[in-house]
Design a protein around this motif. Sequence first.
Motif, PDB file in Angstrom:
ATOM      1  N   LEU A  16       0.826  -1.330   0.081  1.00  0.00           N
ATOM      2  CA  LEU A  16       0.038   0.133   0.042  1.00  0.00           C
ATOM      3  C   LEU A  16       1.020   1.269   0.060  1.00  0.00           C
ATOM      4  CD1 LEU A  16      -2.886   1.014   0.200  1.00  0.00           C
ATOM      5  CD2 LEU A  16      -2.848   0.952   2.663  1.00  0.00           C
ATOM      6  N   PRO A  17       1.146   1.545  -1.258  1.00  0.00           N
ATOM      7  CA  PRO A  17       2.143   2.967  -1.302  1.00  0.00           C
ATOM      8  C   PRO A  17       1.397   4.241  -0.563  1.00  0.00           C
ATOM      9  CG  PRO A  17       0.996   2.539  -3.224  1.00  0.00           C
ATOM     10  CD  PRO A  17       0.560   1.338  -2.500  1.00  0.00           C
ATOM     11  N   PRO A  18       2.084   5.211  -0.075  1.00  0.00           N
ATOM     12  CA  PRO A  18       1.572   6.399   0.130  1.00  0.00           C
ATOM     13  C   PRO A  18       0.567   6.981  -0.741  1.00  0.00           C
ATOM     14  CG  PRO A  18       3.955   6.715   0.029  1.00  0.00           C
ATOM     15  CD  PRO A  18       3.317   5.301  -0.227  1.00  0.00           C
ATOM     16  N   PRO A  19      -0.325   7.995  -0.361  1.00  0.00           N
ATOM     17  CA  PRO A  19      -0.985   8.821  -1.466  1.00  0.00           C
ATOM     18  C   PRO A  19      -0.271   9.442  -2.332  1.00  0.00           C
ATOM     19  CG  PRO A  19      -1.780   9.310   0.824  1.00  0.00           C
ATOM     20  CD  PRO A  19      -0.393   8.499   1.018  1.00  0.00           C
ATOM     21  N   SER A  20      -0.562   9.335  -3.610  1.00  0.00           N
ATOM     22  CA  SER A  20       0.101   9.894  -4.692  1.00  0.00           C
ATOM     23  C   SER A  20       0.141  11.414  -4.844  1.00  0.00           C
ATOM     24  CB  SER A  20      -0.533   9.418  -6.198  1.00  0.00           C
ATOM     25  OG  SER A  20      -1.913   9.819  -6.117  1.00  0.00           O
ATOM     26  N   ASP A  21      -0.830  11.977  -3.978  1.00  0.00           N
ATOM     27  CA  ASP A  21      -0.703  13.600  -3.875  1.00  0.00           C
ATOM     28  C   ASP A  21      -0.248  14.242  -2.433  1.00  0.00           C
ATOM     29  OD1 ASP A  21      -2.859  12.540  -2.436  1.00  0.00           O
ATOM     30  OD2 ASP A  21      -4.281  14.136  -2.738  1.00  0.00           O
ATOM     31  N   ALA A  22       0.504  13.061  -1.852  1.00  0.00           N
ATOM     32  CA  ALA A  22       1.123  13.684  -0.517  1.00  0.00           C
ATOM     33  C   ALA A  22       2.235  14.568  -0.865  1.00  0.00           C
ATOM     34  CB  ALA A  22       1.675  12.519   0.273  1.00  0.00           C
ATOM     35  N   LYS A  23       2.513  15.732  -0.410  1.00  0.00           N
ATOM     36  CA  LYS A  23       3.435  16.875  -0.615  1.00  0.00           C
ATOM     37  C   LYS A  23       4.763  16.115  -0.137  1.00  0.00           C
ATOM     38  CE  LYS A  23       0.614  20.844  -0.639  1.00  0.00           C
ATOM     39  NZ  LYS A  23      -0.586  20.234  -0.188  1.00  0.00           N
ATOM     40  N   GLU A  24       4.938  15.252   0.620  1.00  0.00           N
ATOM     41  CA  GLU A  24       6.185  14.736   1.168  1.00  0.00           C
ATOM     42  C   GLU A  24       5.978  13.193   1.390  1.00  0.00           C
ATOM     43  OE1 GLU A  24       7.802  16.438   4.790  1.00  0.00           O
ATOM     44  OE2 GLU A  24       7.138  18.499   4.208  1.00  0.00           O
ATOM     45  N   ARG A  25       6.509  12.436   1.329  1.00  0.00           N
ATOM     46  CA  ARG A  25       6.575  10.812   1.549  1.00  0.00           C
ATOM     47  C   ARG A  25       6.971  10.197   2.425  1.00  0.00           C
ATOM     48  NH1 ARG A  25       3.498   9.746  -2.566  1.00  0.00           N
ATOM     49  NH2 ARG A  25       4.474   8.391  -4.146  1.00  0.00           N
ATOM     50  N   ARG A  26       6.748  11.040   3.857  1.00  0.00           N
ATOM     51  CA  ARG A  26       7.328  10.584   5.266  1.00  0.00           C
ATOM     52  C   ARG A  26       6.451  11.201   6.111  1.00  0.00           C
ATOM     53  NH1 ARG A  26      10.222  14.691   7.502  1.00  0.00           N
ATOM     54  NH2 ARG A  26      10.835  16.404   5.947  1.00  0.00           N
ATOM     55  N   ASP A  27       6.762  10.668   7.335  1.00  0.00           N
ATOM     56  CA  ASP A  27       5.832  11.071   8.557  1.00  0.00           C
ATOM     57  C   ASP A  27       4.506  11.198   8.701  1.00  0.00           C
ATOM     58  OD1 ASP A  27       8.384  11.867   9.752  1.00  0.00           O
ATOM     59  OD2 ASP A  27       8.325  13.840   8.869  1.00  0.00           O
ATOM     60  N   PHE A  28       3.921   9.922   8.253  1.00  0.00           N
ATOM     61  CA  PHE A  28       2.524   9.609   8.329  1.00  0.00           C
ATOM     62  C   PHE A  28       2.124   9.240   9.601  1.00  0.00           C
ATOM     63  CE2 PHE A  28       3.559   9.260   3.760  1.00  0.00           C
ATOM     64  CZ  PHE A  28       2.693  10.234   3.156  1.00  0.00           C
ATOM     65  N   THR A  29       1.049   9.524  10.133  1.00  0.00           N
ATOM     66  CA  THR A  29       0.234   9.094  11.089  1.00  0.00           C
ATOM     67  C   THR A  29      -0.920   8.220  10.656  1.00  0.00           C
ATOM     68  OG1 THR A  29       1.150  11.067  12.329  1.00  0.00           O
ATOM     69  CG2 THR A  29      -0.797   9.571  13.593  1.00  0.00           C
ATOM     70  N   LEU A  30      -1.196   7.201  11.347  1.00  0.00           N
ATOM     71  CA  LEU A  30      -2.359   6.363  11.258  1.00  0.00           C
ATOM     72  C   LEU A  30      -3.472   6.753  12.063  1.00  0.00           C
ATOM     73  CD1 LEU A  30      -0.903   2.623  10.974  1.00  0.00           C
ATOM     74  CD2 LEU A  30      -1.504   3.963   8.938  1.00  0.00           C
ATOM     75  N   LEU A  31      -4.755   6.475  11.445  1.00  0.00           N
ATOM     76  CA  LEU A  31      -5.851   7.063  12.185  1.00  0.00           C
ATOM     77  C   LEU A  31      -7.012   6.339  11.676  1.00  0.00           C
ATOM     78  CD1 LEU A  31      -7.003  10.514  11.545  1.00  0.00           C
ATOM     79  CD2 LEU A  31      -5.229   9.757  10.273  1.00  0.00           C
ATOM     80  N   VAL A  32      -8.097   6.292  12.145  1.00  0.00           N
ATOM     81  CA  VAL A  32      -9.501   6.001  11.805  1.00  0.00           C
ATOM     82  C   VAL A  32     -10.358   7.195  11.315  1.00  0.00           C
ATOM     83  CG1 VAL A  32     -11.754   4.677  12.558  1.00  0.00           C
ATOM     84  CG2 VAL A  32      -9.493   4.272  13.611  1.00  0.00           C
ATOM     85  N   ILE A  33     -10.823   6.968   9.786  1.00  0.00           N
ATOM     86  CA  ILE A  33     -11.857   7.979   9.352  1.00  0.00           C
ATOM     87  C   ILE A  33     -12.620   7.092   8.721  1.00  0.00           C
ATOM     88  CG2 ILE A  33     -11.879   9.591   7.201  1.00  0.00           C
ATOM     89  CD1 ILE A  33      -8.809  10.116   7.569  1.00  0.00           C
ATOM     90  N   GLY A  34     -14.029   7.327   9.404  1.00  0.00           N
ATOM     91  CA  GLY A  34     -15.121   6.609   9.018  1.00  0.00           C
ATOM     92  C   GLY A  34     -15.021   5.270   8.876  1.00  0.00           C
ATOM     93  N   GLY A  35     -14.386   4.702   9.943  1.00  0.00           N
ATOM     94  CA  GLY A  35     -14.494   3.254  10.160  1.00  0.00           C
ATOM     95  C   GLY A  35     -13.337   2.714   9.154  1.00  0.00           C
ATOM     96  N   CYS A  36     -12.543   3.317   8.715  1.00  0.00           N
ATOM     97  CA  CYS A  36     -11.579   2.862   7.786  1.00  0.00           C
ATOM     98  C   CYS A  36     -10.201   3.454   8.146  1.00  0.00           C
ATOM     99  CB  CYS A  36     -11.619   3.403   5.990  1.00  0.00           C
ATOM    100  SG  CYS A  36     -13.360   3.032   5.472  1.00  0.00           S
TER     101      CYS A  36
END
Length: 148
Positions: A16-36
């Motif tokens: 699962l690659p990071p989002p293609s429109d992410a401005k940077e390719r690092r420092d992501f935090t996982l969370l819950v959005i709408g049960g996903c």
Amino acid sequence: MLDSWIDLTSDKFEALPPPSDAKERRDFTLLVIGGCLGLAQNLTGGSIEMWKSEKDNTKQSWIKSMTIMNLKILPYPHSLVPICIMKKGEVLIAYSEYVRVFVMVGKPRKYQLYDSDKGTFRRLKVGGKRHRVVTHMESLISPNSDGL
């Protein structure tokens, strides 16, 4: 960078690659959005970008969920970390004077609720010296089930 995720229905890891429109390719935090599964990224204290994972018949992808602006009006904007999106659309955000370290070592945390409709922040007061935020999703399917 997020490299893989597990599909509990098939018990398989998938890339699962990071989002293609992410401005940077690092420092992501996982969370819950709408049960996903969701990702958030604090962009040097200026804004927070958030994505929600969606899966169609063939692949898993990221859909931009929201951008939180005007972080500079809050204390410690570089350490703001979204935890989850509440039922009414408010985003629970944790922060500390210790940039991103509080998640690992339990430094004192404070909380803000971001109202996505109004674009405003409200301090959430939590009593006591020690507390922890835990997100969960209700399900009738056990992660240990064999796909009955």
